[in-house]
Design an enzyme around this catalytic site. Sequence first.
Site, PDB file in Angstrom:
ATOM      1  CG  HIS A  44      -1.770   1.219   1.591  1.00 45.77           C
ATOM      2  ND1 HIS A  44      -2.859   1.344   1.106  1.00 45.77           N
ATOM      3  CD2 HIS A  44      -1.364   2.445   2.064  1.00 45.77           C
ATOM      4  CE1 HIS A  44      -3.509   2.529   1.359  1.00 45.77           C
ATOM      5  NE2 HIS A  44      -2.635   3.352   1.890  1.00 45.77           N
ATOM      6  CD  GLU A  45       1.671   3.493   3.802  1.00 40.47           C
ATOM      7  OE1 GLU A  45       1.742   4.519   2.773  1.00 40.47           O
ATOM      8  OE2 GLU A  45       1.008   3.326   4.568  1.00 40.47           O
ATOM      9  CG  HIS A  80       0.062   6.042  -0.773  1.00 44.56           C
ATOM     10  ND1 HIS A  80      -1.110   6.349  -1.209  1.00 44.56           N
ATOM     11  CD2 HIS A  80      -0.117   5.589   0.599  1.00 44.56           C
ATOM     12  CE1 HIS A  80      -2.101   6.453  -0.465  1.00 44.56           C
ATOM     13  NE2 HIS A  80      -1.559   5.836   0.660  1.00 44.56           N
ATOM     14  CD  GLU A  87      -4.743   6.670   1.724  1.00 44.74           C
ATOM     15  OE1 GLU A  87      -4.314   5.744   1.986  1.00 44.74           O
ATOM     16  OE2 GLU A  87      -4.070   7.759   1.981  1.00 44.74           O
ATOM     17  CG  ASP A 119      -6.742   0.262   0.688  1.00 47.63           C
ATOM     18  OD1 ASP A 119      -5.607   0.270   1.276  1.00 47.63           O
ATOM     19  OD2 ASP A 119      -7.670   0.749   1.066  1.00 47.63           O
TER      20      ASP A 119
HETATM   21 ZN   LIG Z   1      -2.289   5.253   2.473  1.00 46.61          ZN
END
Ligand SMILES: [Zn+2]
Length: 689
Positions: A527-528, A531, A588, A592
């Site tokens: 997830h990070e 980003h 986000e 995800d």
């Molecule tokens: Zn996030």
Amino acid sequence: MVRHMYPRRSCRRFFPAAPLLTVLACAASALAQNPPELKSSPGFSLGNIDRSANPCEDFYQFACGTWIKNNPIPADQVRWGQFDQLAENNRIILRGILEKAMIAANQKDADTRKIGDYYASCMDEGAIDRIGLEPLAAEFARIRAIKTLQDLTAEIARLHRQGIDVFFRFSSDQDLKDSTSVIGDMDQGGLGLPEKDYYFRTDAKSAETRKEYVAHVARMLQLAGYPNADAARQADLVMKLETAIAKDALDVTSRRDPSLIYHRMKLAEFEALAPSIDWAAYFTAMQPPQMDSLNVSVPVFVKGEEALLKTTPPADWQSYLIFHIVHEQAGVLPKGFRDENFAFFDKYLRGAKEPAPRWRTCVSATDHDLGEALGKSYVDLTFGKEGKDRTLELVHQIEAAMAQDLKQITWMTAATKQKAIEKLNAVSNKIGYPDKWRDYSALNIVRGDALGNSLRCNDFEKQRRLQKIGKPVDRLEWSMTPPTVNAYYSPQMNNINFPAGILQPPFFDKKMNDAVNYGAIGAVIGHELTHGFDDKGSEFDPRGNFNDWWTAADRKSFDDREECLVKEYSGFETSGGVQLNGKLTLGENTADNGGLRLAYIALMNDLAGKTLPKSGGFDEKQQFFLGFGQIWCSNATPESERLQAQTNPHSTPRYRVNGVVSNMPEFQAAFGCKEGLPMVRDGKACRTW
Ligand SMILES: [Zn+2]
């Protein structure tokens, strides 16, 4: 511009050396009287599953249904999930550290003395009630004497020094277009409600919220010494002024767009936007280093305030200023303020039934104000080198998965792909805690002065930020404290950060196999990392500059894919009766969806065709998805889901699970889901990364 894995509480805001339970036991023995009840350790469990649910119809219910049934929200919380359970356990450890540090004989170094005295002062509600508003008497007298714009400017600066951001907010940030330099940053601010749109939405609930807010402002003003009738009149005026300030502010969705919040200009040019403010006097009071230019995030907001200052008699701002002082500092003011603040912000707006126990409020305040002094002790107690090494290994596996995934993508041309790989190779990782701890030696903490401590901490933090202007960027700095159960990617640093607090069950669990751990912490790491390539992260280059590295055609293909996610998530309704905002949550949701895919690829690489023993009848692929689903098991009040949907870029837990798995053919294959069922989006499945 930090992206968080999970919403922070908006009121202010992997792998421990010892298993969590051992750590909790150490902490428990350090507790003084009335230790809080230790919560059962969060973590993956087959017992959390609801086998009466169909995983292909509602996977979140299947993975979490029994957990949800057995874990109602405690009366003093507004959300209760595996995340929150871990965060609460971390706070119990911190409480143990702080109760030890309160005792003079244990205060062997300056940081321990500071956190101990700060916490003791915060806990002493009797002293806070006895002292009353006396420490604010001189401030209130100065405000009540405001007659001119000069008086008003001087007060704005005095409050800004104390972290009370009336009218606007002045701080520092990396230059969006030159990530090697730190510049002054002038931004919108000065509102009491959570977000701009709270002042303007026309539905009945929003109108009711504004009415409740005005009543709350009136009660806070009464407590601050206003006669009843005057307090009601002044509350109407505060609302009128805040609404006028909000008019030219950007809403939360627009603020995600870097191009809308970047306007670097000469200082003189900025000052000319609002000549009513005596900027020379303001900057003399704020003491930033020499600046000849700065970023003005929202110029139209500054112009709007100028118009407002021109048409409002300076004395009309008195109640606005007094309200914002007692609003910001309510937690360290007498009981009436604490109760009233709870009644509006926690009970009405978030749905809490009871106030938080004082120890939790004070642990969170110490973490907020002295986080790295407290975090040092936390890390000593819970986190070892082993944790750092194992996490780094996982990060490298997820990064390798992303390199592999980028090569396979068909919608991107070779030129843009090459740039994406350069960016991926430039990502740096920070795990656990800072290599260099923050120096608090210039900060004065006085035992018995909770309000003074809070204001001095705010001043210390404001100065720490302002003094960065013109200095080289500190790449070792952290934006989260070590006990935080969260993680973040910084587009300007191009780094991913995992505080020690999250590197425990249910995210990483030594007792669990790789399938479950990849589904949990692997998805967080993915997830990070994703980003860096979401709708906004992708607008920053490998060096962290806001700089377009895409061909126009590739950007168009990307945007089309992202539009699919906007539509999908806009169709989800939260328990508060509010639809998710697909544009606000796009970054986000991209993270995800990409993150779980990267974790899946990394697990497959790791297994290299091997199978793992079945558990509860589930094979390794099913265990992977269950490990993912269960990090999100939670209950929340409808009020808090409503607030989240209206202000927070993260989707609510049910959709963080179902939104993602329904886009993955790998999930549908793992559970044998047939076309036409809700967890199979068929031709409508979204995929960017
Ligand atoms: Zn996030």
